[in-house]
Design an enzyme around this catalytic site. Structure first.
Site, PDB file in Angstrom:
ATOM      1  N   ASP A  40     -67.753  -3.883   5.215  1.00  0.00           N
ATOM      2  CA  ASP A  40     -68.772  -4.278   6.193  1.00  0.00           C
ATOM      3  C   ASP A  40     -70.145  -4.062   5.589  1.00  0.00           C
ATOM      4  O   ASP A  40     -70.907  -3.166   5.997  1.00  0.00           O
ATOM      5  CB  ASP A  40     -68.617  -3.468   7.491  1.00  0.00           C
ATOM      6  CG  ASP A  40     -69.627  -3.925   8.562  1.00  0.00           C
ATOM      7  OD1 ASP A  40     -69.809  -3.190   9.562  1.00  0.00           O
ATOM      8  OD2 ASP A  40     -70.250  -4.992   8.374  1.00  0.00           O
TER       9      ASP A  40
ATOM     10  N   ASP B 208     -75.568 -18.872   5.785  1.00  0.00           N
ATOM     11  CA  ASP B 208     -76.698 -19.596   5.175  1.00  0.00           C
ATOM     12  C   ASP B 208     -77.166 -20.682   6.138  1.00  0.00           C
ATOM     13  O   ASP B 208     -76.572 -20.878   7.191  1.00  0.00           O
ATOM     14  CB  ASP B 208     -76.283 -20.205   3.821  1.00  0.00           C
ATOM     15  CG  ASP B 208     -75.197 -21.256   3.992  1.00  0.00           C
ATOM     16  OD1 ASP B 208     -74.247 -20.979   4.763  1.00  0.00           O
ATOM     17  OD2 ASP B 208     -75.276 -22.316   3.363  1.00  0.00           O
TER      18      ASP B 208
ATOM     19  N   GLU C 203     -68.702 -12.720   5.631  1.00  0.00           N
ATOM     20  CA  GLU C 203     -69.532 -13.796   6.168  1.00  0.00           C
ATOM     21  C   GLU C 203     -68.902 -14.354   7.442  1.00  0.00           C
ATOM     22  O   GLU C 203     -67.827 -13.927   7.872  1.00  0.00           O
ATOM     23  CB  GLU C 203     -69.738 -14.885   5.102  1.00  0.00           C
ATOM     24  CG  GLU C 203     -70.803 -15.880   5.514  1.00  0.00           C
ATOM     25  CD  GLU C 203     -71.392 -16.678   4.369  1.00  0.00           C
ATOM     26  OE1 GLU C 203     -70.900 -16.611   3.232  1.00  0.00           O
ATOM     27  OE2 GLU C 203     -72.386 -17.394   4.626  1.00  0.00           O
TER      28      GLU C 203
HETATM   29  O1  G3I Z   1     -57.168 -22.522  -3.099  1.00  0.00           O
HETATM   30  C1  G3I Z   1     -57.127 -21.422  -4.020  1.00  0.00           C
HETATM   31  C2  G3I Z   1     -55.735 -20.781  -4.003  1.00  0.00           C
HETATM   32  O2  G3I Z   1     -54.790 -21.708  -4.513  1.00  0.00           O
HETATM   33  C3  G3I Z   1     -55.746 -19.527  -4.861  1.00  0.00           C
HETATM   34  O3  G3I Z   1     -54.490 -18.874  -4.764  1.00  0.00           O
HETATM   35  C4  G3I Z   1     -56.836 -18.595  -4.339  1.00  0.00           C
HETATM   36  C5  G3I Z   1     -56.900 -17.307  -5.069  1.00  0.00           C
HETATM   37  O4  G3I Z   1     -57.390 -17.541  -6.373  1.00  0.00           O
HETATM   38  O5  G3I Z   1     -58.119 -19.263  -4.410  1.00  0.00           O
HETATM   39  C6  G3I Z   1     -58.150 -20.397  -3.571  1.00  0.00           C
HETATM   40  O6  G3I Z   1     -59.430 -21.004  -3.708  1.00  0.00           O
HETATM   41  C7  G3I Z   1     -60.440 -20.367  -2.938  1.00  0.00           C
HETATM   42  C8  G3I Z   1     -61.057 -21.440  -2.023  1.00  0.00           C
HETATM   43  O7  G3I Z   1     -62.154 -20.897  -1.297  1.00  0.00           O
HETATM   44  C9  G3I Z   1     -60.059 -21.949  -0.998  1.00  0.00           C
HETATM   45  O8  G3I Z   1     -59.704 -20.956  -0.122  1.00  0.00           O
HETATM   46  C10 G3I Z   1     -61.487 -19.852  -3.909  1.00  0.00           C
HETATM   47  O9  G3I Z   1     -60.942 -18.731  -4.602  1.00  0.00           O
HETATM   48  C11 G3I Z   1     -62.707 -19.398  -3.128  1.00  0.00           C
HETATM   49  O10 G3I Z   1     -63.762 -19.079  -4.007  1.00  0.00           O
HETATM   50  C12 G3I Z   1     -63.207 -20.481  -2.176  1.00  0.00           C
HETATM   51  O11 G3I Z   1     -64.182 -19.859  -1.384  1.00  0.00           O
HETATM   52  C13 G3I Z   1     -64.965 -20.736  -0.579  1.00  0.00           C
HETATM   53  C14 G3I Z   1     -66.405 -20.284  -0.811  1.00  0.00           C
HETATM   54  O12 G3I Z   1     -67.294 -21.036   0.027  1.00  0.00           O
HETATM   55  C15 G3I Z   1     -66.855 -20.430  -2.240  1.00  0.00           C
HETATM   56  O13 G3I Z   1     -66.729 -21.750  -2.631  1.00  0.00           O
HETATM   57  C16 G3I Z   1     -64.577 -20.538   0.890  1.00  0.00           C
HETATM   58  O14 G3I Z   1     -63.302 -21.091   1.140  1.00  0.00           O
HETATM   59  C17 G3I Z   1     -65.603 -21.215   1.779  1.00  0.00           C
HETATM   60  O15 G3I Z   1     -65.357 -20.828   3.130  1.00  0.00           O
HETATM   61  C18 G3I Z   1     -67.010 -20.743   1.404  1.00  0.00           C
HETATM   62  O16 G3I Z   1     -67.906 -21.513   2.158  1.00  0.00           O
HETATM   63  C19 G3I Z   1     -69.248 -21.012   2.153  1.00  0.00           C
HETATM   64  C20 G3I Z   1     -70.133 -22.183   1.816  1.00  0.00           C
HETATM   65  O17 G3I Z   1     -69.888 -22.553   0.466  1.00  0.00           O
HETATM   66  C21 G3I Z   1     -71.595 -21.852   2.035  1.00  0.00           C
HETATM   67  N1  G3I Z   1     -71.795 -21.380   3.399  1.00  0.00           N
HETATM   68  C22 G3I Z   1     -71.015 -20.174   3.659  1.00  0.00           C
HETATM   69  C23 G3I Z   1     -69.552 -20.491   3.544  1.00  0.00           C
HETATM   70  C24 G3I Z   1     -68.687 -19.297   3.905  1.00  0.00           C
HETATM   71  O18 G3I Z   1     -68.725 -18.310   2.927  1.00  0.00           O
HETATM   72  O1  9MR Z   2     -75.553 -16.460   1.356  1.00  0.00           O
HETATM   73  C1  9MR Z   2     -74.702 -17.265   0.539  1.00  0.00           C
HETATM   74  C2  9MR Z   2     -73.376 -17.490   1.268  1.00  0.00           C
HETATM   75  O2  9MR Z   2     -73.592 -18.294   2.409  1.00  0.00           O
HETATM   76  C3  9MR Z   2     -72.397 -18.183   0.327  1.00  0.00           C
HETATM   77  O3  9MR Z   2     -71.113 -18.209   0.931  1.00  0.00           O
HETATM   78  C4  9MR Z   2     -72.300 -17.401  -0.995  1.00  0.00           C
HETATM   79  C5  9MR Z   2     -71.372 -18.070  -1.985  1.00  0.00           C
HETATM   80  O4  9MR Z   2     -71.763 -19.372  -2.179  1.00  0.00           O
HETATM   81  O5  9MR Z   2     -73.575 -17.286  -1.601  1.00  0.00           O
HETATM   82  C6  9MR Z   2     -74.468 -16.532  -0.767  1.00  0.00           C
HETATM   83  O6  9MR Z   2     -75.730 -16.471  -1.412  1.00  0.00           O
HETATM   84  C7  9MR Z   2     -75.763 -15.529  -2.480  1.00  0.00           C
HETATM   85  C8  9MR Z   2     -75.778 -16.275  -3.817  1.00  0.00           C
HETATM   86  O7  9MR Z   2     -74.519 -16.937  -3.963  1.00  0.00           O
HETATM   87  C9  9MR Z   2     -76.009 -15.305  -4.942  1.00  0.00           C
HETATM   88  N1  9MR Z   2     -77.267 -14.587  -4.718  1.00  0.00           N
HETATM   89  C10 9MR Z   2     -77.243 -13.815  -3.481  1.00  0.00           C
HETATM   90  C11 9MR Z   2     -77.058 -14.761  -2.318  1.00  0.00           C
HETATM   91  C12 9MR Z   2     -77.066 -14.019  -1.003  1.00  0.00           C
HETATM   92  O8  9MR Z   2     -75.953 -13.156  -0.965  1.00  0.00           O
END
Ligand code: G3I
Ligand code: 9MR
Ligand code: ZN
Length: 532
Positions: free
Chosen positions: A503, A150, A512
């Protein structure tokens, strides 16, 4: 991909241990074949059987340490063949260059030139002032790097990215002179410090000049479609300041001072002042996790446990500035609770390393307790490495969002433990994690875009999608057995945890890319000094 023989699809250093995975339960003979002339250069027999429960596989290891001559090879066992790979010095140099260039290609608030960005060139993006959430006030927060697939810009992951890069430079100063084909704004800094300055200059804009607090992020209110960054025209919103962003900012800028001071004392002074101001502000803030404000649904980077942010920041402040009060905060926290983590959520390890490496006097008893804790954690990771045929520190619960990062960070932990204890097994195990990312994994994929034979073609990355071609040099998030996006749910039902990867463009929970997955890999590789 369903090859039976899995290898690091980039390759191996000539004098390093070299193992491939054979996905079969029976003993097998195998040959290492020179790809140039088909000659068998080595003949061997597979090792003992492993049960890799997380992949629902039985494996054997193919050890070809004895092959040290530089060249291109593949492995053959019966009718099965592996991907081709290299054995050579500096085998990871191109991968390192591509991973570093990625940061330039993620630049926001500027045009990217055709000369350096090729098909990913674009006009200036996100160059309008941003609204401070809930107000009519607009501020200039132009610049920095897009976070991931994003176009959001988030301080917490930015700080962790810088921490990885600064530690990588300390481990391999060759990075300072490394040319990775980007326009260098400040030649006296060298390409990497010059590019990092682009991110720092944006972070400085994210600090409230009155309070010293740091805004959590700047994004549009939601995620946009799959087009180039300059096409995202929605209003930019600066979300409220957060405790984690403020203290992570303080820590990262405290780290930065020593790198910029030799080149520009005035700039280093600005960094030091901003760091101290943020730390003082953090001490006055409520220690709580960030939550998206009403109407903003972009990435949250919410973190309910924020003890580690103060743990890290106090250690970095002490290492940078040597004032007793910073050490008192760290000592009090560490004597109560020592932990580990290099991720955006858990930053304890950065604090541990800062304290141990501090040139200012530390509590030697505490320092030894921390080193023992690092050693104990490494020992537990070794137990996991021995429990599967990939010799990597995973089990069935390891495959969460960004699992590749956590495995890479386990490798960094193993290297750190090796660095302080000189236990060779930690170093060897750390390297197996590199091979895992580059192809020796149950998904049979090279998780670095643009590299290997089994490539990732559809990363969740808007510029790659817009151009129809995966931008090279991006580390992929990897398997997530929680199936956290509709595409993962559609394709991965019933898959073993280690194979919950697809993929597909829309699988953001497995496919991502992010700044801090690249920086984690750069830190891990830098430990092996991959540059001449
Ligand atoms: O910490 C818990 C762990 O205790 C548990 O065992 C596990 C399984 O349930 O979950 C863990 O939490 C996870 C957390 O990341 C820490 O790793 C959540 O399920 C998971 O949803 C969360 O995902 C994060 C995601 O955003 C959604 O919030 C990712 O780490 C993080 O890298 C990702 O970051 C996104 C940004 O929001 C937007 N830009 C893209 C980026 C990469 O996807
Ligand atoms: O593109 C977004 C990605 O960077 C984030 O990690 C992800 C979870 O927050 O969300 C993606 O955006 C999606 C949104 O959450 C739901 N609608 C579709 C978007 C594109 O996949
Ligand atoms: Zn932008």
């Amino acid at each position: 991909m369903n090859q039976i023989i899995l290898v690091d699809e980039i390759g191996y250093l000539p004098n390093d241990p070299k193992r491939a995975v054979y996905r079969g339960e029976n003993e097998t003979e195998f040959s290492i074949i020179s790809a140039s002339d088909g000659r068998e250069v080595y003949h061997g027999v597979s090792g003992r059987e492993y049960v890799t429960a997380a992949a629902d596989e039985k494996n054997r290891i193919l050890n070809f340490d004895a092959v040290t001559e530089e060249g291109e090879y593949y492995i053959k066992a019966g009718d099965e063949v592996s991907a081709t790979f290299s054995i050579k010095e500096w085998v990871y140099r191109d991968a390192m260059g591509a991973m570093l260039k990625f940061f330039y290609l993620q630049r926001c608030g500027t045009e990217l030139s055709q000369e350096h960005a090729g098909i990913y060139a674009h006009p200036i993006c996100h160059d309008t002032d941003a609204r401070i959430y809930g107000t009519d006030q607009f501020i200039d927060v132009k610049g920095g790097w897009h976070d991931a697939g994003d176009f959001g810009r988030y301080v917490v992951p930015a700080a962790v990215t810088l921490a990885d890069l600064f530690l990588a430079i300390e481990l391999d100063p060759g990075l300072l002179k490394f040319d990775f084909d980007i326009p260098v704004d400040n030649p006296d800094l060298g390409a990497l410090l010059s590019e990092i300055k682009y991110e720092i200059d944006w972070m400085l804009k994210m600090q409230n000049p009155e309070t010293g607090e740091v805004y959590h992020k700047v994004t549009c209110s939601g995620f946009c479609g799959f087009f180039m960054p300059e096409e995202e025209k929605e209003e930019l919103v600066v979300s409220p300041a957060s405790y984690a962003a403020t203290l992570d900012f303080a820590a990262a800028l405290a780290m930065a001072v020593k790198f910029y001071e030799p080149h520009d004392k005035a700039y280093a002074e600005i960094l030091a002042d901003a760091s101290k101001k943020a730390f003082e502000a953090g001490l006055k803030m409520e220690a709580k996790g960030f939550h998206n404000p009403e109407g903003v649904v972009t990435g949250e980077y919410g973190d309910e446990c924020v003890e580690d942010e103060l743990y890290w920041a106090s250690a970095e402040m002490y290492r940078a500035f040597g004032e007793e009060r910073y050490r008192t905060i760290f000592d009090d926290m560490a004597y109560k609770h020592i932990s580990h983590g290099y991720g955006w959520e858990d930053v304890y390890s950065f604090g541990n390393i800062a304290y141990i490496l501090s040139s200012y006097p530390v509590d030697e008893t505490l320092k030894n307790i921390i080193i023992s804790a690092i050693d104990a954690k490494a020992d537990s990771l070794m137990y996991l490495c021995r429990s599967n045929g990939y010799n990597v520190s995973f089990n069935e619960r390891s495959f969460i969002w960004g699992s590749n990062m956590y495995l890479i960070q386990n490798a960094s932990h193993l290297f750190t433990a090796y660095y302080f204890t000189k236990k060779e097994e930690y170093l060897e195990a750390s390297k197996e994690h590199v091979h895992y990312i580059f192809g020796k994994n149950p998904c049979n994929v090279c998780f670095l875009t643009g590299f290997g034979s089994n490539r990732v073609l559809n990363p969740h990355h808007r510029p790659s999608a817009a151009k129809g071609k995966a931008m090279p040099g991006m580390v992929i998030g990897g398997p997530d057995s929680e199936l956290q996006d509709p595409t993962a749910e559609k394709y991965l039902q019933g898959q073993p945890a280690a194979k919950c990867y697809v993929d597909e463009l829309l699988s953001y929970s497995t496919n991502e890319i992010t700044l801090y997955w690249n920086s984690a890999m750069i830190l891990m590789l830098a430990q092996f000094v991959v540059l001449p």
